[in-house]
Design an enzyme around this catalytic site. Structure first.
Site, PDB file in Angstrom:
ATOM      1  N   GLU A  34       0.837  -1.207   0.000  1.00 36.21           N
ATOM      2  CA  GLU A  34       0.000   0.000   0.000  1.00 36.21           C
ATOM      3  C   GLU A  34       0.871   1.256   0.000  1.00 36.21           C
ATOM      4  O   GLU A  34       0.534   2.261  -0.647  1.00 36.21           O
ATOM      5  CB  GLU A  34      -0.923  -0.018   1.217  1.00 36.21           C
ATOM      6  N   LYS A 116      14.908 -11.811   1.758  1.00 35.94           N
ATOM      7  CA  LYS A 116      14.664 -10.485   2.334  1.00 35.94           C
ATOM      8  C   LYS A 116      14.076 -10.690   3.731  1.00 35.94           C
ATOM      9  O   LYS A 116      12.899 -10.996   3.887  1.00 35.94           O
ATOM     10  CB  LYS A 116      13.714  -9.652   1.482  1.00 35.94           C
ATOM     11  N   CYS A 435     -23.149  13.722  21.580  1.00 40.25           N
ATOM     12  CA  CYS A 435     -23.066  12.287  21.285  1.00 40.25           C
ATOM     13  C   CYS A 435     -22.064  11.657  22.251  1.00 40.25           C
ATOM     14  O   CYS A 435     -20.896  12.062  22.302  1.00 40.25           O
ATOM     15  CB  CYS A 435     -22.627  12.074  19.837  1.00 40.25           C
TER      16      CYS A 435
END
Length: 588
Positions: A34, A116, A435
């Site tokens: 990502e 790796k 809230c």
């Protein structure tokens, strides 16, 4: 053009944030894939408007340095590796190396392929064969001195053996933790503190940077070296990286045996597939293979970019996946009123980490996939970080006649109507302090260290005060009495008196901190400073107009609208005017 530049700046900030999470805090929120996607997206936007200059953050390597550890300068810069995740990108890399070798009349390139390791970079310094220094990557130029912890890692030799050892030698490698040790330690942490590390890399990083080497020793860290950073001339200089590794092995340095010399893309892909099959049977975590131009002469001629060696690349594995089922879908309310759907899962383990829930992101995503309770879903932990749903078993859904869960119309916490005033994919509750779910989170942010910090007023106390309906807005904190605090668990008389004293002396702050404390959408620390510098005082700020706000640095139409939407709400104005009666403002 202007819109694209805004997107570039926003993407830059996002990338810098994730670099900080990954390298400095060892708490990444997105996967390597990502992150690579964000970099690619930035490159596309830059090309779109013809920007060729590299942004400065891309020249930064590694992390910010810990203030608790001494620092040391590397003998040579400690670079990271560029990552790829497709055969097409591998072919492009190999083609560049071959083209370079032909242009420079060099021999046909060979490639040394290695594992790796999913660990933490470490630099070791040997003088006359004796270990004298060890440091983390740090920012690539300066690292943290961790020699006190390296001395207790059994696999790192304190003295090299053999012949032809340089007088001064800088070794590069990775500190890792074995899978069994990771699971054992995580279970121990969970039992003692109820907390645990999300992956083995984070645990290895935290263990290597401990102040107490006794703690590091208990973590049972291991080390494998993969290259040389600096050396005084060899008597017999090897011109092959593959032979370099053999030489390191002969000196007693730990070099992992699974590596191969390859001559083309086909052989590299074959090695990649072989390692991928063996991955689960290895005692430690890896996340791909590393491909290096084997010739040292060619490496030197290819050189480096500002961040990566041009002669090496990391070929990453795809994300790991497991199948589980959705037990329930809850709708959580964030501090800013964002309604976030979260799927509760039948617990599943990926590499020793238990996955119990996963975010479904927003209304658009829910409608796109039609998530149902009972769905069989494939879960992925990209880069061993945040879990996500990557596939749904549609046949199971049809077979069991499962019905999609609809996004709520009303806030699950305060029952007010959910709206979207910002034109994005997210629905929000705009009740603010009214809230309960937002109230708790807003008050925790309000009294955080970068806002109106009060010593002793931590998250747990705020939660208890909200749960018992003692505080409803920030002004209630400044009206607390002894009787309000005595019934809270685990708060003694001395702590109560200290807290009330800290509250009484906390009524001096800057306008920017006061503004930042409210957590207004898109009004972060920088924008808060810009607003306070422009308007000078709270009265001017409360009477600001849309056109005037656009004159403030880093404020566009969207941010101006968000700000006015907040300060023009009657409930918010009441809270602000109540607070400014008791506060004294000083310069930023």
């Amino acid at each position: 053009m202007k819109n694209v530049k805004k997107k570039i700046k926003k993407l830059e900030r996002k990338i810098c944030y994730h670099l900080y999470l990954y390298h400095t805090l060892n708490k990444p929120k997105i996967s390597d894939l990502e992150f690579d996607f964000l970099i690619e997206k930035l490159d596309i936007l830059k090309k779109k408007i013809g920007i060729k200059k590299k942004f400065s953050y891309l020249n930064k390597i590694g992390s910010s340095l810990s203030k608790k550890l001494k620092t040391v300068k590397h003998l040579t810069n400690m670079l990271s590796l560029e990552s790829i995740n497709s055969i097409e990108k591998l072919e492009y890399f190999i083609k560049k190396i071959i083209t370079f070798s032909k242009k420079n009349n060099l021999k046909k390139p060979e490639f040394c392929c290695e594992l790796k390791f999913d660990g933490v970079a470490l630099s070791l310094i040997y003088k006359h064969g004796k270990l004298i220094g060890a440091s983390t990557r740090g920012n690539g130029i300066i690292g943290e001195n961790v020699i006190h912890n390296v001395y207790v890692i059994k696999s790192i030799p304190k003295k090299l053996v053999g012949n032809n050892i340089p007088k001064l030698l800088e070794i590069r490698g990775e500190v890792i933790i074995h899978k069994d040790d990771f699971i054992r330690l995580n279970q121990s942490f969970r039992n003692k503190k109820g907390d645990f590390f999300s992956n083995s890399r984070n645990l290895a990083a935290g263990s290597l940077r401990q102040l107490d080497p006794i703690i590091t020793k208990k973590r049972n860290l291991s080390f494998y070296c993969h290259s040389i950073g600096f050396y005084t001339p060899f008597l017999k200089f090897p011109n092959s990286h593959f032979n370099f590794l053999k030489l390191l092995d002969s000196w007693g340095l730990p070099v992992y045996s699974l590596r191969q010399l390859c001559f083309n893309v086909k052989e590299i892909v074959s090695f990649y597939k072989e390692v991928k099959k063996k991955r689960s049977s290895l005692k430690f975590e890896i996340d791909g293979i590393v491909i290096k131009t084997n010739s040292i002469d060619m490496q030197n001629k290819l050189g480096f970019s500002s961040k990566f060696p041009k002669w090496s690349i990391a070929y990453k594995f795809p994300s790991k996946k497991k199948i589980t089922s959705i037990l329930n879908i809850n709708f959580n309310v964030s501090r800013t009123g964002l309604i976030i759907p979260v799927a509760k899962l039948k617990p599943v383990f990926i590499d020793g980490v238990e996955i119990k829930k996963v975010s479904l992101y927003n209304q658009k995503n829910m409608e796109k996939f039609g998530f149902c309770i009972g769905d069989l879903v494939t879960i992925c932990r990209s880069g061993d970080v945040i879990p996500k749903i990557v596939d749904i078993n549609v046949e199971n859904r049809k077979k069991n006649n499962l019905k999609p869960i609809k996004f709520p119309i009303y806030c699950p916490s305060c029952n007010s109507k959910i709206k979207n005033k910002f034109g994005d994919n997210f629905l929000r509750c705009f009740s603010g302090f009214e809230c309960v779910s937002q109230r708790e989170r807003m008050l925790i942010h309000f009294f955080s260290k970068d806002a109106l910090y009060i010593r002793g007023l931590g998250k747990n106390i705020i939660r208890k005060l909200v749960d018992k309906d003692i505080i409803f807005s920030p002004i209630d904190v400044f009206n607390l009495k002894i009787r309000d605090l005595v019934n809270l668990n685990r708060i003694g008389d001395v702590s109560i008196k200290k807290l009330l004293y800290e509250i009484s002396v906390s009524k001096e702050t800057t306008l920017s901190r006061f503004l930042y404390a409210f957590g207004i959408k898109d009004i972060g620390k920088t924008v808060s400073v810009n607003l306070s510098s422009h308007y000078k005082n709270i009265e001017n700020l409360m009477n600001s107009k849309f056109e005037d706000l656009l004159l403030v640095k880093k404020i566009g139409k969207k941010v101006a609208s968000n700000f006015l939407s907040f300060i023009n709400k009657e409930e918010n104005r009441k809270i602000i005017y109540s607070l400014i009666k008791i506060f004294k403002f000083k310069n930023n």
